[in-house]
Design a protein around this motif. Structure first.
Motif, PDB file in Angstrom:
ATOM      1  N   TRP A   1     -14.669 -10.957   4.191  1.00  0.00           N
ATOM      2  CA  TRP A   1     -15.146 -10.028   5.216  1.00  0.00           C
ATOM      3  C   TRP A   1     -16.494 -10.444   5.777  1.00  0.00           C
ATOM      4  O   TRP A   1     -16.957  -9.896   6.779  1.00  0.00           O
TER       5      TRP A   1
ATOM      6  N   ARG B   1     -15.248  -0.342   2.904  1.00  0.00           N
ATOM      7  CA  ARG B   1     -15.737  -1.532   3.592  1.00  0.00           C
ATOM      8  C   ARG B   1     -16.717  -2.304   2.697  1.00  0.00           C
ATOM      9  O   ARG B   1     -17.020  -3.460   2.938  1.00  0.00           O
ATOM     10  N   CYS B   2     -17.225  -1.650   1.677  1.00  0.00           N
ATOM     11  CA  CYS B   2     -18.274  -2.260   0.849  1.00  0.00           C
ATOM     12  C   CYS B   2     -17.692  -3.385  -0.001  1.00  0.00           C
ATOM     13  O   CYS B   2     -16.684  -3.215  -0.662  1.00  0.00           O
ATOM     14  N   ILE B   3     -18.346  -4.564   0.050  1.00  0.00           N
ATOM     15  CA  ILE B   3     -17.892  -5.649  -0.817  1.00  0.00           C
ATOM     16  C   ILE B   3     -18.846  -5.855  -1.995  1.00  0.00           C
ATOM     17  O   ILE B   3     -18.620  -6.685  -2.845  1.00  0.00           O
ATOM     18  N   GLY B   4     -19.936  -5.098  -1.990  1.00  0.00           N
ATOM     19  CA  GLY B   4     -20.799  -5.112  -3.163  1.00  0.00           C
ATOM     20  C   GLY B   4     -21.814  -6.242  -3.221  1.00  0.00           C
ATOM     21  O   GLY B   4     -22.024  -6.829  -4.278  1.00  0.00           O
ATOM     22  N   THR B   5     -22.461  -6.538  -2.090  1.00  0.00           N
ATOM     23  CA  THR B   5     -23.526  -7.550  -2.156  1.00  0.00           C
ATOM     24  C   THR B   5     -24.795  -6.966  -2.760  1.00  0.00           C
ATOM     25  O   THR B   5     -25.685  -7.698  -3.147  1.00  0.00           O
ATOM     26  N   ARG B   6     -24.932  -5.655  -2.757  1.00  0.00           N
ATOM     27  CA  ARG B   6     -26.054  -4.923  -3.344  1.00  0.00           C
ATOM     28  C   ARG B   6     -27.363  -5.133  -2.590  1.00  0.00           C
ATOM     29  O   ARG B   6     -28.434  -4.798  -3.082  1.00  0.00           O
ATOM     30  N   TYR B   7     -27.278  -5.722  -1.402  1.00  0.00           N
ATOM     31  CA  TYR B   7     -28.498  -5.938  -0.626  1.00  0.00           C
ATOM     32  C   TYR B   7     -29.125  -4.598  -0.232  1.00  0.00           C
ATOM     33  O   TYR B   7     -30.343  -4.430  -0.241  1.00  0.00           O
TER      34      TYR B   7
ATOM     35  N   ASN C   1     -22.182  -7.474  10.200  1.00  0.00           N
ATOM     36  CA  ASN C   1     -23.428  -6.960  10.755  1.00  0.00           C
ATOM     37  C   ASN C   1     -24.391  -8.114  11.003  1.00  0.00           C
ATOM     38  O   ASN C   1     -24.956  -8.674  10.067  1.00  0.00           O
TER      39      ASN C   1
ATOM     40  N   HIS D   1     -20.885 -13.362  -6.751  1.00  0.00           N
ATOM     41  CA  HIS D   1     -21.833 -12.333  -7.174  1.00  0.00           C
ATOM     42  C   HIS D   1     -21.511 -10.978  -6.555  1.00  0.00           C
ATOM     43  O   HIS D   1     -22.030  -9.966  -6.992  1.00  0.00           O
TER      44      HIS D   1
ATOM     45  N   GLU E   1     -29.239  -0.018   5.975  1.00  0.00           N
ATOM     46  CA  GLU E   1     -28.216  -0.277   6.999  1.00  0.00           C
ATOM     47  C   GLU E   1     -28.429  -1.631   7.665  1.00  0.00           C
ATOM     48  O   GLU E   1     -27.478  -2.295   8.059  1.00  0.00           O
ATOM     49  N   GLN E   2     -29.707  -2.011   7.810  1.00  0.00           N
ATOM     50  CA  GLN E   2     -29.975  -3.255   8.530  1.00  0.00           C
ATOM     51  C   GLN E   2     -29.524  -4.484   7.760  1.00  0.00           C
ATOM     52  O   GLN E   2     -29.229  -5.503   8.352  1.00  0.00           O
ATOM     53  N   VAL E   3     -29.487  -4.391   6.432  1.00  0.00           N
ATOM     54  CA  VAL E   3     -29.234  -5.610   5.668  1.00  0.00           C
ATOM     55  C   VAL E   3     -27.810  -5.754   5.169  1.00  0.00           C
ATOM     56  O   VAL E   3     -27.453  -6.801   4.639  1.00  0.00           O
ATOM     57  N   CYS E   4     -26.989  -4.746   5.336  1.00  0.00           N
ATOM     58  CA  CYS E   4     -25.609  -4.867   4.851  1.00  0.00           C
ATOM     59  C   CYS E   4     -24.855  -5.859   5.722  1.00  0.00           C
ATOM     60  O   CYS E   4     -24.696  -5.644   6.911  1.00  0.00           O
ATOM     61  N   PRO E   5     -24.354  -6.960   5.149  1.00  0.00           N
ATOM     62  CA  PRO E   5     -23.712  -7.973   5.982  1.00  0.00           C
ATOM     63  C   PRO E   5     -22.376  -7.521   6.563  1.00  0.00           C
ATOM     64  O   PRO E   5     -21.922  -8.082   7.546  1.00  0.00           O
ATOM     65  N   VAL E   6     -21.723  -6.525   5.928  1.00  0.00           N
ATOM     66  CA  VAL E   6     -20.415  -6.133   6.436  1.00  0.00           C
ATOM     67  C   VAL E   6     -20.444  -4.748   7.083  1.00  0.00           C
ATOM     68  O   VAL E   6     -19.397  -4.176   7.344  1.00  0.00           O
ATOM     69  N   ALA E   7     -21.642  -4.227   7.338  1.00  0.00           N
ATOM     70  CA  ALA E   7     -21.785  -2.919   7.989  1.00  0.00           C
ATOM     71  C   ALA E   7     -21.044  -1.827   7.224  1.00  0.00           C
ATOM     72  O   ALA E   7     -20.325  -1.027   7.801  1.00  0.00           O
TER      73      ALA E   7
ATOM     74  N   TRP F   1     -29.923  -8.342  -7.996  1.00  0.00           N
ATOM     75  CA  TRP F   1     -29.437  -9.699  -7.747  1.00  0.00           C
ATOM     76  C   TRP F   1     -29.580 -10.602  -8.967  1.00  0.00           C
ATOM     77  O   TRP F   1     -28.608 -11.050  -9.510  1.00  0.00           O
TER      78      TRP F   1
ATOM     79  N   ARG G   1     -27.261  -8.211  11.983  1.00  0.00           N
ATOM     80  CA  ARG G   1     -28.679  -7.993  11.666  1.00  0.00           C
ATOM     81  C   ARG G   1     -29.001  -8.363  10.225  1.00  0.00           C
ATOM     82  O   ARG G   1     -30.152  -8.369   9.835  1.00  0.00           O
ATOM     83  N   SER G   2     -27.978  -8.609   9.442  1.00  0.00           N
ATOM     84  CA  SER G   2     -28.227  -8.827   8.024  1.00  0.00           C
ATOM     85  C   SER G   2     -28.555 -10.290   7.714  1.00  0.00           C
ATOM     86  O   SER G   2     -27.785 -11.183   8.044  1.00  0.00           O
TER      87      SER G   2
ATOM     88  N   GLY H   1     -19.545  -7.526  -5.527  1.00  0.00           N
ATOM     89  CA  GLY H   1     -18.823  -6.590  -6.385  1.00  0.00           C
ATOM     90  C   GLY H   1     -17.317  -6.720  -6.262  1.00  0.00           C
ATOM     91  O   GLY H   1     -16.590  -6.573  -7.232  1.00  0.00           O
TER      92      GLY H   1
END
Lengths: 389, 396
Positions: A149, B252-258, A162, A140, B230-236, A83, A164-165, A142
């Motif tokens: 989304w 589906r990944c947008i790359g938050t890197r969480y 999700n 920030h 898995e729990q922290v990905c905001p877009v699953a 980050w 839970r995030s 990617g």
């Protein structure tokens, strides 16, 4: 407005300095404030300042374009520092915004009347700070072009985000905060816009101010409704002061990265936010009151009170720093202990000690009256706080 | 390569560029201080410094710098692989090594910390310890689940890595890279800590740095049942499959890197730039044949990581389904498993009783790395057993 002198002292406050200096009447205050925007000639200094800041903003947009075209590797992030700089910026700006909401909402509910001189100013700062903060999480990621989304909207993928995030909680927290701050700022401004409309000399100004004044006439009924709405909105905004930065801190606290996974983060972040926000208000307010001739409205007493808040929150932040170390030691978790030891002695020790100096040691100067009354010394300390944060 | 003691004696630091001379011939090379190198000796690798080797290894005609230093000039016909009486003088210049080891050992504090935690991550014991407590590698605490764990149908994939067998040869790393179209990111990116290997080989030195023990451990995604990513990905974008894989959904990944932040094993890799861009250009169509057509080539801005070679699992399952028969044990092999010369890696269905991987994981030496976090890794390590020859041990 009639020329009735404003009672500058209430009985309970008779020992304190007045809220406004000089022989002020309602109309003289209106005159002072309105004259700033009604100047026939925009001063040259304003153009110069605007040119500088818009050039810098243009550079920001240019660099954001470069970032989007090239890839977010340009931030310098790596593994395991995924980050870094963008999120630091985000947290910093969200924190700055908190002072505005605190001044407008909480101090309003507690009937701290000194807030009225600075609340619009601080709220405007909040809006800009939240706007700045909103840029960073968006750019920030990617794949910037898919950042929408994160929003829960009906889509052909039949996907919810999700829930839970903590990052998603963040999206909701910050967008709610931005909305409420904007509404609060605007709602309070309606009567003022009407005043400007009524004083307008040109057709364009009259129309523009008239449009945003929403037909305000200043009737007793309108005041009644407005004040009720304002009170309700203040009550709604109050939990936001605590919730927004709490949720921002959840991004870190809910993860299990050593050094992040701590329950102290929510209060620590909120204290830090109020701290940095007030420092920013002082940094901006002192030059503004000097340049726009508002010294009678924003008196040394206002500045003094703000310095006291900075001092108090500085102590809280200092306490949080100490508690973090204690918890790391007490946890017996070697990864946790290492994270903190490395912070003090590792390659970023310089940053850590700058932070401690600027955030904990330097604000202690506010114990001395001289630092709370002399505006330039005060700004010096506040800028240190801004750097430290 | 110099041993720490020799380097101290010569007053040379890691990364100093030195001139190594012998009989009037000399080469300039940077010094890598490596514990375990014999004292008063210099280790040099032949085969580097090629000038027409290709886009990665160097091609001077195309402005691609050679990799490493050609040391063959130091060889003489008298003794092909040894040279006595060499001189070493510092040039005063410095060289930065793009190494994937010790990214995190940035300073003294870091090094001390690593030496302290090795025993936690890589467990090992001696034969005597094993004879006395076969389960010495266990933590001794029970993992408690807060709710009932769902029972899954179908195979449940898992892996075991026997550290006693692992010789640290890196074959698995290379196999993984070619199987999964993992980009070669180049020296600058590795220096920044952005290497993309899904499978890395951690190397640690323990004990006295002048006479160290070396331990190594292959680490890839552990496919945690209770995966923190898995729990922290905001877009699953990273979710669990029914057969226990921690799936990464690239599109589906947008790359938050969480996810990568929250991964305790730090095995997630992020495409900071479009690393495959040079290869996906139309004029490079020949090089594109090097790609594995079964595996997506990732674009920039998405996260990636070990999939347990999901393409092999799916292909083999489909073939078995076509034949109306269940999958046999050992039918699905991961790339790393296939290439391991010591057969240290086993992979298969944990639910299939008697499967090789289930047998391995039920051994007393089995432990999950960082299992105190209760993430329930599907990959288990088998603790290393040392059995040094007592005669040799006494002489060192």
């Amino acid at each position: 407005m009639s020329a009735v002198p404003i009672p500058t002292r209430t009985p309970s406050e008779s020992l304190r300095p007045p809220l406004v200096d000089g022989e002020q009447t309602l109309s003289s205050i209106t005159e002072t404030v309105c004259s700033i925007v009604e100047r026939p000639q925009t001063p040259r200094a304003w153009y110069i300042a605007f040119a500088i800041s818009s050039s810098l903003t243009l550079m920001l947009f240019g660099l954001i374009g470069y970032l989007i075209a090239t890839g977010i590797g340009v931030w310098g992030n790596n593994s395991p520092v995924f980050w870094g700089w963008p999120i630091v910026n985000f947290v910093f700006w969200v924190g700055i915004g908190h002072a505005g909401t605190l001044i407008s909402a909480i101090l309003f509910l507690f009937r701290q009347q000194w807030r009225t001189s600075i609340n619009r100013f601080a709220e405007a700062m909040t809006i800009f700070a939240v706007t700045c903060a909103g840029i960073f999480p968006a750019i920030h990621v990617g794949r910037v072009w898919l950042v929408y989304w994160l929003a829960p909207y009906p889509n052909q993928m039949a996907m919810w985000p999700n829930f839970r995030s903590p990052l998603l909680w963040d999206v909701f927290a910050v967008s709610t905060y931005a909305t409420v701050s904007l509404l609060f700022w605007y709602l309070g401004m309606i009567p003022d816009l009407a005043t400007l409309r009524d004083r307008a000399t040109s057709r364009v100004r009259q129309f523009a101010y008239g449009l945003f004044a929403l037909g305000w006439t200043g009737s007793a009924r309108q005041w009644h409704v407005l004040e009720k709405a304002y009170l309700l909105l203040a009550a709604l905004a109050t939990p936001l002061v605590l919730s927004v930065h709490t949720i921002v801190s959840f991004d870190f606290a809910v993860s299990h990265v050593p050094g992040w996974h701590t329950t102290i983060f929510p209060p620590y972040f909120v204290a830090g936010a109020v701290f940095s926000g007030f420092a920013m208000v002082v940094t901006l307010l002192v030059p503004a009151r000097h340049l726009f001739g508002l010294k009678d409205l924003i008196t040394p007493r206002h500045l003094d009170v703000m310095c006291r808040i900075i001092l108090a929150t500085s102590c809280m932040v200092g306490y949080a720093y100490a508690t973090e170390f204690f918890t790391a030691w007490y946890s017996g978790n070697r990864f946790e202990q290492f994270a903190f030891l490395n912070r003090m002695q590792g390659p970023y020790a310089w940053a850590y000690w700058t932070m401690v100096t600027c955030n904990v040691l330097i604000p202690q100067l506010y114990w001395f009256k001289r630092f709370r009354t002399s505006p330039w010394l005060m700004v010096g300390v506040a800028i240190c706080v801004n750097i430290g944060m | 390569m110099l041993s720490p003691a020799t380097a101290r004696e010569l007053d040379i630091e890691h990364g100093d560029v030195v001139t190594i001379g012998s009989d009037g011939r000399s080469v300039e090379a940077p010094v890598y201080i490596l514990p375990g190198q014999a004292e008063n000796s210099i280790g040099l690798q032949l085969g580097y410094g090629r000038t027409a080797a290709g886009t990665v290894a160097g091609h001077v005609a195309h402005n691609i710098d050679p990799v490493g230093v050609n040391v063959s000039t130091l060889r003489s016909i008298e003794h092909m692989h040894f040279e006595n009486g060499v001189t070493i003088t510092s040039t005063g210049r410095r060289h930065e090594f793009a190494t994937t080891q010790e990214h995190f050992a940035i300073d003294r504090v870091g090094l001390e910390e690593i030496s302290g935690r090795v025993g936690d991550l890589v467990r090992e014991g001696t034969v005597d310890e094993y004879a006395e407590h076969p389960d010495f590698a266990h933590h001794g605490h029970e993992e408690i689940a807060l709710w009932e764990q769902p029972e899954q149908d179908g195979p449940q994939w898992g892996m075991s890595i026997d550290l006693s067998k692992c010789i640290g040869c890196n074959a698995c790393v290379v196999a993984c890279q070619s199987e999964n179209n993992i980009p070669v990111v180049g020296k600058e990116q590795v220096l920044k800590g952005r290497e993309m290997h899904w499978l890395r080989l951690d190397r640690y030195f323990t004990g006295d740095m002048d006479d160290p023990e070396v331990v190594q451990q292959p680490v890839a995604c552990q496919h945690c049942e209770n995966a923190p990513c898995e729990q922290v990905c905001p877009v699953a974008a990273t979710v669990h499959s029914d057969d226990g894989l921690n799936d990464m959904v690239y599109n589906r990944c947008i790359g938050t890197r969480y996810c990568a932040n929250n991964c305790p094993y730090k095995v997630r890799r992020f495409n900071f730039f479009d690393y495959q861009l040079p290869v996906v250009q139309p004029e490079q169509s020949l090089k594109q044949l090097a790609f594995n057509p079964e595996v997506t080539v990732r674009s920039r801005g998405v996260m990636e990581k070990c999939t347990y070679c999901v393409q092999r699992i799916r292909n083999t399952s489909i073939l078995a389904d076509n034949d109306r028969r269940p999958l046999e044990d050992g039918e699905v092999q991961t790339a790393c498993q296939q290439s391991c010369p010591a057969q240290a890696i086993t992979f298969g269905d944990l639910k299939l009783s008697g499967s090789e991987v289930a047998t391995e994981q039920s051994k007393p030496r089995a432990y999950g790395m960082l299992d105190e976090l209760n993430v329930k890794p599907r990959t288990k390590y088998l603790a290393r057993i040392r059995n040094p020859n007592p005669v040799l041990k006494a002489t060192t």
